[in-house]
Design a protein around this motif. Structure first.
Motif, PDB file in Angstrom:
ATOM      1  N   ALA A 146     -37.806  23.875  32.608  1.00 21.66           N
ATOM      2  CA  ALA A 146     -36.433  24.299  32.894  1.00 21.66           C
ATOM      3  C   ALA A 146     -35.702  23.290  33.773  1.00 21.66           C
ATOM      4  O   ALA A 146     -34.508  23.041  33.588  1.00 21.66           O
ATOM      5  N   LEU A 147     -36.415  22.697  34.724  1.00 14.79           N
ATOM      6  CA  LEU A 147     -35.781  21.710  35.598  1.00 14.79           C
ATOM      7  C   LEU A 147     -35.260  20.522  34.801  1.00 14.79           C
ATOM      8  O   LEU A 147     -34.136  20.050  35.026  1.00 14.79           O
ATOM      9  N   TRP A 201     -32.195  21.489  32.657  1.00 16.13           N
ATOM     10  CA  TRP A 201     -30.916  21.490  33.363  1.00 16.13           C
ATOM     11  C   TRP A 201     -30.327  20.081  33.464  1.00 16.13           C
ATOM     12  O   TRP A 201     -29.113  19.905  33.476  1.00 16.13           O
ATOM     13  N   THR A 218     -31.846  27.482  30.252  1.00 17.97           N
ATOM     14  CA  THR A 218     -30.994  26.299  30.104  1.00 17.97           C
ATOM     15  C   THR A 218     -30.192  26.310  28.815  1.00 17.97           C
ATOM     16  O   THR A 218     -29.592  25.297  28.456  1.00 17.97           O
ATOM     17  N   ASN A 244     -31.144  26.095  25.813  1.00 12.46           N
ATOM     18  CA  ASN A 244     -31.631  25.212  24.756  1.00 12.46           C
ATOM     19  C   ASN A 244     -32.272  26.065  23.684  1.00 12.46           C
ATOM     20  O   ASN A 244     -32.716  27.181  23.926  1.00 12.46           O
ATOM     21  N   LYS A 249     -29.339  18.287  28.532  1.00 14.89           N
ATOM     22  CA  LYS A 249     -29.043  19.400  27.627  1.00 14.89           C
ATOM     23  C   LYS A 249     -29.634  19.189  26.236  1.00 14.89           C
ATOM     24  O   LYS A 249     -29.733  20.133  25.453  1.00 14.89           O
TER      25      LYS A 249
END
Length: 383
Positions: free
Chosen positions: A199-200, A203, A329, A331, A206
């Motif tokens: 997740a980091l 962010w 995020t 995605n 993208k």
């Protein structure tokens, strides 16, 4: 360390909690068994054997920490192709990321009790972040899923869950329940770390990759080449001596061959394929103990460690947290993720339990096959 002592006369058991650094030393395990055999057969006295045990406990490891870091990186590179479907280009990437994880485990964690409590989470975060960053490079052909899983394969809690399930099957409820609960929480730590690391990077980028399968894989027949090298790495990390390697290599390769072909016919049955591989491993290990008077436990453990990544990879559960990271995020997930990966990272703990149950059943069946009436002179030292 949780030790359970059973009393056959009173039909009771006593559980002792020993505080010590977690680890496994295959050579010292072999030496302890030799000392035990000498005492049982009245070759040495109890006092001399006690002194030998003290000397053994105070002896230094066979391999220094910096060498263990290199062996860890080598093992990460070797497990990536045969267990997680990585291609040739992923081998050096897994080596470099494994070098980072090995440094955290062998160099930093032993020096800080505070950091050792969060080692699994931080290692998973670093691996997921770096692996997703490298996998997102256009045209690099780096497989995000294979690199991440290969780098974390050696810290999977397979041995802990295996011991817990064996304890439960032996009716040692307290020791088994504690091990199982700890291993499940350990699995959740790894799943949370992968989710957070993915997740980091999501962010930041993208367009980060979300593939949970590798587009380019090596031929399945080449995978048999990497199993012996991964087994050697496992043995050396666990401080095995060179004279122990031939038996361990033979048993490990035989178990993987059975697991590989069984998975072709039973694709959605992780427990059954793990049980078949563990049965062959147990039969060979117990025959080694019965015929050549060796220690079955030390000969079988590397082979069991080889079975765990294969079972995890068959369910793709280690990357189950990628979907959660994508939801954070926004995605989208691509790749053929399996059913367990469509849930949360909790499925990783469930898959670990499934693999451990299959291995436990196979090991118990193999012990009954080789020792149908037990042993009369000494105890059965097997898994």
């Amino acid at each position: 360390m949780i030790v359970s002592f059973g009393d056959a006369t009173t039909r009771t058991s006593e559980v002792q909690l020993v505080r010590c650094p977690q680890g496994l030393n295959l050579y010292k395990l072999h030496r302890v068994h030799r000392i035990y055999k000498q005492v049982i057969h009245d070759l040495v006295g109890v006092e001399e054997a006690s002194n030998d045990l003290d000397d053994l406990l105070s002896s230094k490891p066979a391999f220094p920490p910096w060498l263990c870091v290199l062996i860890y990186a080598f093992s990460s590179a070797m497990v990536t192709p045969f267990a997680f479907g990585g291609g040739w280009v992923n081998l050096p990437v897994s080596f470099l990321i494994g070098l980072c994880v090995g440094s955290l485990q062998f160099l930093i964690a032993p020096r800080s009790n505070l950091y050792s409590n969060v080692f699994e989470v931080t290692a998973a975060i670093v691996v997921a972040f770096v692996g997703r960053a490298l996998g997102s490079i256009s045209g690099s052909h780096i497989c995000f899923s294979a690199v991440v899983q290969g780098s974390l394969a050696l810290i999977l809690p397979g041995y802990i869950i295996l011991c817990g399930s064996l304890e439960l099957q032996s009716r040692n409820l307290v020791a088994g329940a504690v091990r199982m609960f700890y291993a499940i929480i350990y699995s959740l730590f790894l799943g949370f770390g992968i989710t957070l690391g993915a997740a980091l990077y999501g962010w930041i980028d993208k367009n980060a990759t979300s593939e949970t399968t590798c587009a380019e894989q090596i031929s399945p027949w080449y995978r048999f080449i990497f199993v012996p090298f991964f087994t050697i790495g496992l043995c050396l990390i666990n401080q095995a001596k060179w004279f122990q390697l031939p038996v361990m290599l033979f048993i490990s390769c035989a178990g993987y061959v059975v697991n590989f072909f069984a998975s072709k016919h039973f694709q959605n049955s992780t427990e059954f394929t793990a049980a078949m591989g563990a049965f062959v491993i147990g039969v060979l290990g117990n025959l080694y103990s019965r015929i050549w008077k060796g220690l079955a436990v030390s000969a079988m453990l590397p082979a069991i460690f080889v079975q765990v990544p294969s079972g995890i990879a068959s369910q793709a559960s280690l990357l189950a947290g990628v979907q959660s990271a994508n939801q954070l995020t926004t995605n989208s997930t691509s790749g053929a993720a399996t059913a367990p990966a469509e849930g949360s990272s909790l499925s990783f703990g469930v898959t670990m339990v499934q693999v451990a149950i299959g291995i436990s059943v196979g090991l118990f069946a193999s012990t009954i096959f080789v020792y149908p009436f037990g042993k009369k002179s000494t105890s059965i030292f097997t898994l």
